[in-house]
Design an enzyme around this catalytic site. Structure first.
Site, mmCIF file in Angstrom:
data_model
loop_
_atom_site.group_PDB
_atom_site.id
_atom_site.type_symbol
_atom_site.label_atom_id
_atom_site.label_comp_id
_atom_site.label_asym_id
_atom_site.label_seq_id
_atom_site.Cartn_x
_atom_site.Cartn_y
_atom_site.Cartn_z
ATOM 1 C CG ASP A 97 -5.029 3.077 3.515
ATOM 2 O OD1 ASP A 97 -5.966 2.396 4.444
ATOM 3 O OD2 ASP A 97 -5.223 4.059 2.979
ATOM 4 C CG ASP A 198 -9.981 0.663 3.862
ATOM 5 O OD1 ASP A 198 -10.158 1.661 2.882
ATOM 6 O OD2 ASP A 198 -10.618 -0.165 3.150
ATOM 7 C CD GLU A 255 -13.078 4.549 4.369
ATOM 8 O OE1 GLU A 255 -13.386 4.890 3.376
ATOM 9 O OE2 GLU A 255 -12.865 3.288 4.664
ATOM 10 C CG HIS A 327 -8.337 7.492 -1.772
ATOM 11 N ND1 HIS A 327 -8.271 7.613 -0.357
ATOM 12 C CD2 HIS A 327 -8.591 6.164 -2.005
ATOM 13 C CE1 HIS A 327 -8.842 6.579 0.246
ATOM 14 N NE2 HIS A 327 -9.155 5.773 -0.851
ATOM 15 C CG ASP A 328 -12.277 6.419 -1.057
ATOM 16 O OD1 ASP A 328 -11.651 5.917 -2.127
ATOM 17 O OD2 ASP A 328 -12.363 5.956 0.034
#
Ligand code: TEU
Ligand code: CA
Length: 561
Positions: A97, A198, A255, A327-328
Site C-alpha cells: 500500500d 492511496d 484508489e 477495508h473501507d
C-alpha cells in the site's frame, strides 16, 4: 498491448485482522506466511497488503511514521523478506500500500517541521497563515473538523485532508517528491510487484485554497468539493510514474475518487498514469449528501446500471479493478444483496458476477467465505476513526441516537475489519490471545474450516470460479473478451456475455453469465444454443430450450458459435 498483470486474481489482506501467530491479538506477517497455501489453493496470484509500515495507527496504518520500517506489531523486515520469498515460491506476487498524500504527524519530517516552522521541512507540508483570525480556508476534513490545525508557537496552520495526525505532504516541493520516489524505488528493488495507491487524487492542491460554499451546520465545506474543482493532477502522476513504476514494470492500482470523467484514458489507457483503478461506481451509490446518516439505499437496478455502464465505458480504454468490498466498505453481501439472498446461494451469485466482469478481480479477505456485516452491540465497540466521526456528525445534525447508531452500524468500515473467521473455535481461530477487535458473532456458522469440509460451500465455489477464470481454455475470454449486457429489460436479472471476436467478426468464443437476483425462479429465452454449463450455484438451475434460474441462481454457460 498485453501486460503481465492482465489475468491476475488479486486478494486484499488487512493484516491486523488476518491471522495472529504470537498471541498478541494482532494479525502479523508470519500469519500471512502461514496462510499462503490457503490463498494459493483459492487461486490467488497477487496479494495487496494494507499498510504494514511503522505507524501510530491513528488511522490503522494509513498514517505512516517510517516508510522504510515494518511496524513491530506486524513483525520485522526479515519477516517481510521471508513473505516475499515464500509468496514467490507459490507464484504469488506482493503489492504494498502506498500512502503518500500524507504521512503521520510522528514522521521525522513533520517533527522537524514543527521544531522549525521556517525551516526546509515546513515546506514538506502545507504551512499557511490564517485569514482574519480564521484558518486559511473553510474545508472540512474527511474525518471531520477543519482541514487546518494550528502550528504551535506560530500564527500558521498545517493542512490535513484526513485526521489531524495525518498532515498532507507538499507535492509542489521537488525535494519531497524525490524522497518519495527514492522510497518507492527502494521497495520495488526489494521485490514488491507494485502498489495500491492511496487517496492519490488528493496530492494535487489548489494552493490558493479558496473558500467554498458551506454545506453543513459547522459552516465548513467538505474537502472533496475542493478536490472536484482542482485540475492538473495528471502531470504529477506522470512524473511519479516515470521516476518509479515505469522503470520496474510495476503494477499499480489507484484508489481514485472524484476523477474528472473525461480523464479515464489518461488514467488507465495505454501508458496511463496507473495500470488500473478500482471501480467504486456501485459503492458511490450510497454516498450521502452529508454523511452516512443520509446515505441513500441502493436498488437492484441502480446497482446493475452502475456496473454495466462502468464496464461499457472502460472496455475500449483499459482495465478496472473490480471489487465487492474492501477495508473501507461494509461487507458486500450485507450491502448489495436483499435479505432473502444473504445466504450461500446469493453469496455465490454476487461473487460470480464480480469475478467474471472484465478487469482485474480483487477479493477482500473473508469475501471467499461470505463474511457479512457485524452485529454491533454499541458504539463503544467501534474502533474506526471515520465511524466515530460519522456518528458524531449524525448526532450534531440532530439525528436521534438510535437512528445514528443504525446508520453507522450499516456503513461502518469496522464491518470489514473484524477478524478473519478461520474456524468455529475460540476467537474464530484468529488468535490465541485477545483479539484487538470484536469477532463477528456469526463465526460459528461462517468460517473457513467448516467450509473446507463442505463441497457445496461458498469457499469451494470461489475456488471453482477462480479456476474457471484462470483456466487455459477460458482465460483469454475472461481476461480480454468484450463485455455485453443482456436481458436488461428483465427485472432482477444481471446478465452479460463475455466474448472474443473471431477473424471475420464471428465470435470465437462466447460465454453467458446470468444471475437471478429475484426471490423466485425466472425463465429466460436463449439467444444462442448452449454448448456447455461451466458453473451453476444451485441444482434447480437448468438449461433446455430456455434458461431457468432459481431465485438467487447463477449460471455460466458457453454458447455455440
Ligand atoms: O481512503 C481514502 C478515501 O478517500 C476514503 O476515505 C474515501 O474518501 C471514502 O471512502 C469515499 O467514500 C484511503 C484508505 O483506503 C483509508 O483506509 C484511509 O483511511 C484513507 O485513505 C486515509 O489514508
Ligand atoms: Ca500478532
Amino acid at each position: 498491448m498485453k501486460k503481465w498483470w492482465h489475468g491476475k486474481v488479486a486478494y486484499q489482506i488487512y493484516p491486523k485482522s488476518f491471522y495472529d501467530t504470537n498471541g498478541d491479538g494482532i494479525g502479523d506477517l508470519q500469519g500471512i506466511i502461514a496462510k499462503l497455501d490457503y490463498l494459493k489453493e483459492l487461486g490467488i496470484n497477487l496479494i495487496w497488503i494494507s499498510p504494514i509500515y511503522k505507524s501510530p495507527f491513528v488511522d490503522q496504518g494509513y498514517d505512516i511514521s517510517d516508510y522504510y520500517g515494518i511496524a513491530p506489531e506486524f513483525g520485522t523486515m526479515e519477516d517481510f523478506d521471508e513473505l516475499l520469498a515464500e509468496a514467490k515460491k507459490r507464484g504469488i506476487q506482493i503489492v504494498m500500500d502506498l500512502v503518500v498524500n500524507h504521512c503521520s504527524d510522528q514522521h521525522e519530517w513533520f517533527q522537524k517541521a514543527l521544531a522549525d516552522p521556517e525551516g526546509e521541512y515546513a515546506d514538506y507540508f502545507y504551512f499557511r497563515e490564517g485569514k482574519d483570525g480564521n484558518p486559511p480556508s473553510n474545508y472540512r476534513s474527511y474525518f471531520g473538523g477543519s482541514c487546518w490545525e494550528p502550528v504551535p508557537g506560530t500564527n500558521k496552520y498545517y493542512f490535513h485532508a484526513f485526521a489531524k495526525e495525518q498532515p498532507d505532504l507538499n507535492w509542489e516541493n521537488p525535494k519531497l517528491k524525490q524522497e518519495i520516489y527514492n522510497m518507492i524505488n527502494w521497495w520495488l528493488e526489494r521485490g514488491v510487484a507494485g502498489f495500491r495507491i492511496d487517496a492519490i487524487i488528493n496530492i494535487k492542491k489548489d494552493v490558493s485554497f479558496p473558500n467554498l460554499e458551506p454545506d453543513g451546520p459547522d459552516g465548513l465545506a467538505g474537502y472533496h468539493r475542493a478536490v472536484e474543482q482542482t485540475h492538473g493532477v495528471g502531470s504529477l502522476l506522470e512524473d511519479l510514474k516515470n521516476n518509479t513504476f515505469a522503470k520496474h514494470d510495476a503494477f499499480t492500482v489507484g484508489e481514485v475518487f472524484n476523477m474528472h470523467e473525461e480523464e479515464l484514458p489518461e488514467f488507465i489507457g495505454e501508458d496511463g498514469h496507473f495500470s488500473t483503478i478500482f471501480d467504486f461506481s456501485a459503492h458511490c451509490l450510497s454516498e450521502g449528501e452529508h454523511g452516512w446518516y443520509d446515505a441513500p439505499g441502493i436498488t437492484f437496478e441502480e446497482w446493475r446500471d452502475a456496473i454495466v455502464n462502468s464496464q461499457l465505458e472502460v472496455q475500449e480504454i483499459g482495465f478496472k479493478a473490480n471489487i465487492i468490498e474492501n477495508h473501507d466498505e461494509p461487507r458486500g453481501v450485507s450491502r448489495f444483496l436483499p435479505e432473502y439472498a444473504r445466504n450461500a446461494a446469493g453469496t455465490k451469485m454476487l461473487g460470480t458476477v464480480s469475478v467474471l466482469l472484465r478487469g482485474v478481480p480483487f477479493l477482500y479477505q473473508g469475501q471467499e467465505i461470505g463474511m457479512q456485516n457485524c452485529e454491533w452491540g454499541g458504539s463503544e465497540e467501534w474502533d474506526d476513526i471515520s465511524t466515530k466521526d460519522q456518528y458524531q456528525t449524525a448526532r450534531n445534525a440532530g439525528v436521534p441516537e438510535e437512528e445514528a447508531f443504525k446508520a453507522c452500524a450499516e456503513m461502518s468500515r469496522d464491518n470489514a475489519r473484524t477478524p478473519m473467521q478461520w474456524s468455529g473455535g475460540e476467537n474464530a481461530g484468529f488468535t490465541k490471545g485477545t483479539p484487538w477487535m470484536k469477532v463477528n458473532p456469526n463465526y460459528s456458522e461462517i468460517n473457513v474450516e467448516s467450509q473446507q469440509g463442505d463441497a457445496d460451500s461458498v469457499l469451494h465455489y470461489y475456488q471453482e470460479l477462480i479456476a474457471l477464470r484462470k483456466s487455459e481454455e477460458y482465460k483469454e475470454v475472461f481476461t480480454y473478451g468484450w463485455f455485453a449486457p443482456v436481458y436488461g429489460d428483465q427485472e432482477k436479472i444481471m446478465a452479460f456475455y463475455r466474448y472474443l471476436d473471431g477473424e471475420a467478426k464471428k465470435p470465437e468464443k462466447r460465454v453467458l453469465v446470468a444471475a437471478n437476483f429475484g426471490e423466485g425462479p425466472m425463465e429466460l429465452p436463449l439467444e444462442y444454443k448452449v454448448k456447455e454449463t461451466l458453473l451453476s450455484n444451485l441444482p434447480q438451475n437448468h438449461v433446455g430450450e430456455r434458461l431457468v434460474l432459481e431465485g438467487c441462481g447463477v449460471m455460466v454457460l458457453e454458447c455455440m458459435e
